[in-house]
Motif scaffolding. Structure first.
Motif, short mmCIF file in Angstrom:
data_model
loop_
_atom_site.label_atom_id
_atom_site.label_comp_id
_atom_site.label_asym_id
_atom_site.label_seq_id
_atom_site.Cartn_x
_atom_site.Cartn_y
_atom_site.Cartn_z
N CYS A 33 0.20 18.23 -1.72
CA CYS A 33 0.12 17.46 -2.96
C CYS A 33 -1.33 17.07 -3.22
O CYS A 33 -2.02 16.58 -2.33
N LYS A 34 -1.79 17.28 -4.43
CA LYS A 34 -3.19 17.06 -4.75
C LYS A 34 -3.56 15.58 -4.82
O LYS A 34 -4.59 15.17 -4.33
N SER A 35 -2.72 14.76 -5.42
CA SER A 35 -3.10 13.36 -5.57
C SER A 35 -2.86 12.58 -4.28
O SER A 35 -3.60 11.65 -3.98
N GLY A 36 -1.84 12.92 -3.52
CA GLY A 36 -1.57 12.24 -2.26
C GLY A 36 -1.21 10.77 -2.43
O GLY A 36 -1.39 9.98 -1.53
N GLU A 37 -0.69 10.39 -3.59
CA GLU A 37 -0.39 8.99 -3.85
C GLU A 37 0.96 8.56 -3.30
O GLU A 37 1.22 7.39 -3.14
N ALA A 38 1.85 9.48 -3.02
CA ALA A 38 3.19 9.12 -2.56
C ALA A 38 3.63 10.08 -1.46
O ALA A 38 3.19 11.23 -1.41
N CYS A 39 4.47 9.58 -0.60
CA CYS A 39 5.04 10.43 0.44
C CYS A 39 6.39 9.88 0.85
O CYS A 39 6.73 8.74 0.53
N SER A 40 7.14 10.68 1.55
CA SER A 40 8.43 10.24 2.09
C SER A 40 8.36 10.27 3.60
O SER A 40 7.74 11.15 4.18
N ILE A 41 9.01 9.31 4.21
CA ILE A 41 9.08 9.25 5.66
C ILE A 41 10.55 9.31 6.03
O ILE A 41 11.36 8.51 5.54
N VAL A 42 10.91 10.25 6.88
CA VAL A 42 12.29 10.42 7.30
C VAL A 42 12.45 9.78 8.67
O VAL A 42 11.74 10.13 9.61
N LEU A 43 13.36 8.82 8.76
CA LEU A 43 13.63 8.15 10.04
C LEU A 43 14.97 8.65 10.56
O LEU A 43 15.95 8.71 9.83
N GLU A 53 15.68 -1.02 13.41
CA GLU A 53 14.46 -1.47 14.09
C GLU A 53 13.27 -0.59 13.71
O GLU A 53 12.17 -1.09 13.48
N ALA A 54 13.49 0.72 13.60
CA ALA A 54 12.41 1.63 13.20
C ALA A 54 11.96 1.32 11.78
O ALA A 54 10.76 1.33 11.49
N GLU A 55 12.90 1.03 10.90
CA GLU A 55 12.55 0.69 9.52
C GLU A 55 11.75 -0.61 9.45
O GLU A 55 10.76 -0.71 8.74
N ARG A 56 12.17 -1.62 10.23
CA ARG A 56 11.41 -2.88 10.26
C ARG A 56 10.00 -2.67 10.81
O ARG A 56 9.03 -3.21 10.29
N LEU A 58 8.22 0.11 10.77
CA LEU A 58 7.45 0.85 9.77
C LEU A 58 7.02 -0.08 8.64
O LEU A 58 5.87 -0.03 8.20
N HIS A 59 7.92 -0.93 8.20
CA HIS A 59 7.59 -1.90 7.14
C HIS A 59 6.46 -2.81 7.60
O HIS A 59 5.50 -3.05 6.85
N ASP A 60 6.56 -3.33 8.83
CA ASP A 60 5.50 -4.20 9.36
C ASP A 60 4.16 -3.46 9.40
O ASP A 60 3.13 -4.01 9.02
N ALA A 61 4.17 -2.22 9.87
CA ALA A 61 2.94 -1.44 9.97
C ALA A 61 2.32 -1.21 8.59
O ALA A 61 1.11 -1.32 8.41
N LEU A 62 3.15 -0.90 7.59
CA LEU A 62 2.64 -0.68 6.24
C LEU A 62 2.08 -1.97 5.63
O LEU A 62 1.08 -1.95 4.93
N CYS A 63 2.74 -3.11 5.93
CA CYS A 63 2.23 -4.39 5.44
C CYS A 63 0.87 -4.72 6.07
O CYS A 63 -0.04 -5.21 5.40
N ILE A 64 0.74 -4.44 7.37
CA ILE A 64 -0.54 -4.67 8.05
C ILE A 64 -1.62 -3.76 7.47
O ILE A 64 -2.74 -4.20 7.22
#
Length: 120
Positions: A33-43, A53-56, A58-64
């Motif tokens: 993808c050229k813009s690289g503005e969005a992506c999907s993460i499969v858990l 727990e993995a979702e929490r 990941l959410h914590d890591a993205l917030c940090i």
């Protein structure tokens, strides 16, 4: 979200669109993808508890990450400040006249629990 207003959608480009298998599931992967503005993460996980727990996490890591991008300055934690102060004292002791050594010619810092211990 642009789900209710498709006229607001901005189209992008990618180099490859492919269907891939992740475990027993088929998913569509968009690559290059050229813009690289969005992506999907499969858990994936063995149970809903593991996935929750993995979702929490990941959410914590993205917030940090978001907070760090907004404000790149940080402070030490987990005793880091105390360790840095003790190291600075150890460095200065060698250059400070009149201090008596307690070990190897240097005044050493002691843990707080020893400093707070009092005798009767």
């Amino acid at each position: 979200s642009t789900f209710d207003h498709p006229e607001l959608v901005t189209l992008g480009e990618c180099e490859v669109v492919e269907e891939i298998m992740i475990g027993e599931d088929k998913v569509i992967r968009l690559g290059g993808c050229k813009s690289g503005e969005a992506c999907s993460i499969v858990l994936r996980g063995a149970s809903s508890h593991v996935l929750d727990e993995a979702e929490r996490s990941l959410h914590d890591a993205l917030c940090i990450l978001q907070a760090t991008v907004k404000e790149p300055r940080s402070i030490c934690g987990g005793g880091g400040t105390e360790t840095l102060m003790a190291q600075a004292i150890d460095r200065e002791v060698e250059n400070t006249p009149g201090k008596k050594s307690t070990r190897h010619g240097r005044l050493r810092t002691r843990p707080t629990s020893n400093a707070l211990h009092h005798r009767r």
